[in-house]
Enzyme design. Structure first.
Site, mmCIF file in Angstrom:
data_model
loop_
_atom_site.group_PDB
_atom_site.id
_atom_site.type_symbol
_atom_site.label_atom_id
_atom_site.label_comp_id
_atom_site.label_asym_id
_atom_site.label_seq_id
_atom_site.Cartn_x
_atom_site.Cartn_y
_atom_site.Cartn_z
ATOM 1 N N GLU A 314 7.992 27.775 6.322
ATOM 2 C CA GLU A 314 9.177 28.447 5.553
ATOM 3 C C GLU A 314 10.672 28.041 6.605
ATOM 4 O OE1 GLU A 314 8.003 32.683 5.507
ATOM 5 O OE2 GLU A 314 7.321 32.292 3.387
ATOM 6 N N ASP A 387 -0.264 34.886 -0.002
ATOM 7 C CA ASP A 387 0.723 35.745 1.054
ATOM 8 C C ASP A 387 0.456 37.233 0.825
ATOM 9 O OD1 ASP A 387 2.646 36.678 2.803
ATOM 10 O OD2 ASP A 387 4.281 35.950 1.678
ATOM 11 N N GLU A 415 4.436 44.984 2.910
ATOM 12 C CA GLU A 415 5.357 44.503 2.145
ATOM 13 C C GLU A 415 5.270 44.029 0.639
ATOM 14 O OE1 GLU A 415 5.347 40.350 4.021
ATOM 15 O OE2 GLU A 415 6.896 39.733 2.311
HETATM 16 C C1 BDP Z 1 6.073 36.457 4.047
HETATM 17 C C2 BDP Z 1 7.188 37.312 4.438
HETATM 18 C C3 BDP Z 1 8.061 36.711 5.310
HETATM 19 C C4 BDP Z 1 7.311 36.371 6.677
HETATM 20 C C5 BDP Z 1 6.166 35.463 6.288
HETATM 21 C C6 BDP Z 1 5.153 35.052 7.253
HETATM 22 O O1 BDP Z 1 7.949 37.589 3.119
HETATM 23 O O2 BDP Z 1 9.095 37.740 5.749
HETATM 24 O O3 BDP Z 1 8.169 35.534 7.667
HETATM 25 O O4 BDP Z 1 5.439 35.826 5.190
HETATM 26 O O5 BDP Z 1 4.290 35.624 7.298
HETATM 27 O O6 BDP Z 1 4.874 37.246 3.696
HETATM 28 O O7 BDP Z 1 5.601 34.125 8.035
#
Ligand code: BDP
Length: 734
Positions: A314, A387, A415
């Site tokens: 990301e 996720d 989340e």
């Molecule tokens: C996702 C989240 C994000 C996190 C990412 C992670 O939306 O905010 O930074 O995973 O785990 O679930 O790195």
């Protein structure tokens, strides 16, 4: 138990002890499950009072002092009388705590062999005799083992278990039992939902808030032995001297409770600090930089745990920016930590933009590196391949990385489960995941056993969870988010503990031992995760959220920067049917599973229906086990989800008066919010999918109150109670 009873009792106790008790704040959730009101069952109370006349602690250390203080606090509350402690003369009915090394009384029992089997953190709770006197002992090899045993002992009283002929031996099945905070240095908590970060950088290290200690007590009560205090989207400044000084203050507060401090680091730190123009892990200057910085970290925090790393994920920097792989990156850091016994938790949460099926991403990148990681690296893998969705199949890495240490990453933070407004106990999700049979090495290769090192003989083991405590008085926002923190900790200690058992313990300790309260609420908790699946994404649908906020529905989301950030990418609804084909005719991600499972998941007639649309694109007319068509079943599940929330409301409303009015009222109000949200989820999804299926919602179901356009507009203006965006601060220094 009625509040006014507690109130009167508190007054009585305050009078008794001659001190002011914090009555007004007694039931605001701050105490979590570490509540020690007098045991309500009178016969048991009398028995306890008789069995526990004195606490004897011979050893002296901050950890022994913490154990003693907790027992004093707990027992004087539970037994409704002050308890003698510290006397050198052993009385009958004493509670003796210690290790063979720090306590001559414990040493006199010759427990060495039995304790040896319990390792450095396990403990014995036992009724025995010392000098012909009947005593109960809490014995361990280490001070922290005694502390864990003390919390277990208190739990017995809190949950009203008999202390007769006590004989309990317990040791953790996993080594690293770690909580992860996604706290930014500006004190905003990514996906946190419970106020600001607990860590008050402005006043550290001089001021050590009572909350740091209470936070440590809460974790230690579960046997959690590590905390990563900052966001995986890491601000490089955590490694600056200025911050290390403050962080050392936190480590000092946690240390007596056996909790090691870890940091999430930014892979580009050598550049961000302006020292180098590269972070290439094979460049000797980079290696030297990490060696020196790490040495610095250990000067501030001599028992520092190690680094957690989100790399090439990301938008975060990582070794691939220099054409190196994850093993190169992880091993370079591992080498810097090795002299001090530190470890690297290297996250496997990656999904490069050029991979067609995001499901495959992590496996495709990591499987070729199996066996290439240093022995103090542990790959931290999210439970599912995407996720933290309400339901995911397990991440195929768990059954594939035979020569790599691996640990679990769960999420307690809700989340994808309605943040801090929905009741969604995560115990059942953890249990489902840990008990999944992978067949990696034949039967018995469950995820729990793999994590424990039984299946592949891994040397380092662990389990982590992203947790959300913040400055909210009750730590987690929704009082029931505490229950998932609790279940996580208990299962990290012993992955065989069931979600139901953890729920029951938590309810007894947090609210009441009254079965009339426990049974219905436990049922609610056990059903709450499935309810959350049903009203959001049943039958293996996934990720239908509005992009970014992860709260409400927007299954129509399309045309974003990356296709796998849209919802249509996941559900693939068309006129002919719905679901993501991951069989041979599609992305073939099922081939990442051991053959027994690949076969089962790949066969539409054998795949579990709750995972069906994860693996198959299925016709709307497909006959389900219930006899309904897929369309009717989908509608049915969405409606069932809302019904489940309504039934939770009904059950809860019946319980007024069993617990304090404050927490009762808060949960009641939050269930109203949850019902409202569940209806929005249901109607948005059903109406949207109907545009593809072209089929009616069966008569008998209540009609959606609004049309699809209404729900689309709602999604555009939704209130999202969170400063959510990833990496707000870290991106500055890339
Ligand atoms: C996702 C989240 C994000 C996190 C990412 C992670 O939306 O905010 O930074 O995973 O785990 O679930 O790195």
């Amino acid at each position: 138990m009625h509040r006014s009873f507690f109130y009167r009792l508190s007054i009585l106790l305050a009078f008794w002890f001659g001190m002011a008790m914090p009555i007004a704040q007694a039931e605001d959730g701050y105490d979590t499950w570490l509540r020690y009101p007098p045991v309500a069952e009178q016969k048991l109370l009398k028995a306890y009072q008789k069995q526990l006349a004195q606490i004897v602690v011979e050893g002296e250390s901050p950890t022994m002092a913490a154990a003693k203080a907790e027992l004093q606090r707990g027992l004087s509350g539970l037994l409704a009388k002050p308890i003698a402690s510290g006397e050198s003369k052993l009385s009958k009915h004493a509670l003796v705590i210690g290790t063979p090394a720090n306590s001559p009384l414990i040493a006199s029992l010759n427990l060495t062999n039995r304790l040896a089997a319990l390792g450095s953190e396990g403990y014995l709770l036992e009724s025995t005799r010392i000098n012909k006197r009947e005593v109960i002992i809490i014995a361990a090899n280490s001070d922290v083992g005694v502390l864990y045993g003390s919390f277990h002992f208190l739990r017995l009283l809190q949950t009203q278990q008999s202390l007769d002929k006590l004989s309990i031996a317990s040791a953790p099945k996993l080594q690293h039992r770690v909580v992860n905070h996604w706290d930014n240095l500006n004190r905003l908590v990514e996906r946190g939902y419970a106020g600001l970060s607990l860590w008050d950088w402005g006043t550290l290290p001089e001021h050590k808030s009572q909350r740091y200690k209470d936070y440590a007590r809460i974790n230690a009560s579960l046997g959690i032995n590590g905390t990563v205090i900052n966001n995986v989207n890491s601000d490089p400044r955590v490694l600056s001297d200025q911050f290390l000084q403050k962080i050392a203050g936190l480590a000092d507060a946690f240390r007596p409770y056996g909790i090691k401090l870890y940091l999430s680091i930014n892979y580009n730190s050598p550049r961000a600090f302006g020292d180098l123009d590269t972070a290439d892990p094979l460049d000797p200057r980079v290696q030297q930089w990490w060696k020196e910085r790490t040495e610095k970290v250990y000067q501030y925090i001599p028992d520092f745990g190690g680094y957690l790393v989100k790399a090439n994920s990301e938008g975060q920097p990582g070794p691939q920016d220099y054409k190196r792989n994850h093993a190169d990156g992880a091993n370079m850091l591992a080498a810097a930590l090795k002299p001090y016994g530190g470890v690297v938790f290297w996250r496997a949460f990656v999904y490069s933009p050029d991979i067609g099926d995001r499901f495959r991403g992590s496996y495709d990148e990591f499987k070729p590196l199996d066996g290439k990681f240093a022995d103090n690296v542990i790959l931290q893998v999210k439970n599912g391949p995407i996720d933290f969705q309400p339901r995911e199949p397990y991440s195929p890495l768990f059954s594939a990385m035979e020569k790599t240490n691996m640990m679990m990453e769960f999420q307690v933070t809700q989340e994808y489960f309605g943040f801090a407004t929905h009741l969604a106990y995560q115990g059942p999700l953890f249990e489902e995941s840990l008990r999944t049979e992978t067949y990696a090495k034949g039967e018995g290769s469950t995820i729990g056993n793999i994590l424990q090192g039984k299946t592949f003989n891994s040397k380092r083991t662990g389990m982590a969870a992203v947790i959300n405590p913040g400055t909210d008085r009750n730590w987690t926002g929704h009082p029931f988010v505490q229950s998932s923190w609790y279940a996580f900790g208990r299962m990290a200690w012993d992955h065989d503990i069931s979600a139901e058992a953890a729920a029951e313990e938590w309810l007894r300790m947090t609210f009441s031992n009254d079965k009339k309260f426990i049974d219905p609420v436990k049922n609610m908790m056990m059903a709450s995760r499935e309810a959350g699946v049903n009203y959001r994404s049943p039958l293996g649908l996934t990720h239908l959220y509005s992009q970014g906020d992860h709260y409400g529905p927007a299954p129509w989301t399309a045309n974003l920067e990356r296709p796998d950030w849209t919802a249509i990418y996941y559900h693939r609804a068309e006129k002919d049917g719905i679901g993501f084909d991951r069989t041979k005719t599609g992305s073939n991600a099922i081939a990442q599973y051991p053959s027994v499972l690949a076969k089962q998941y790949g066969d539409l007639s054998a795949v579990p229906e709750d995972l069906m649309l994860w693996f198959h694109h299925v016709s709307w007319d497909h006959k389900m086990k219930s006899g309904r068509t897929l369309w009717d079943e989908l509608v049915h599940k969405y409606y069932e989800g809302v019904d489940q929330v309504r039934s939770m409301q009904r059950e809860w409303d019946k319980l007024e008066g069993y617990i304090d009015a404050e927490r009762f009222g808060q949960v009641k109000a939050l269930l109203i919010v949850q019902e409202r949200d569940a209806v929005i989820w249901r109607d948005s999804c059903v109406l949207y999918f109907q545009t593809f299926s072209g089929k009616a919602i069966s008569a008998g179901y209540e009609k959606p109150k609004h049309d699809l356009e209404y729900y689309k507009a709602l999604a555009r203006t939704r209130y999202v109670p969170e400063p959510w965006h990833p990496a707000s601060s870290s991106r500055v220094l890339k």
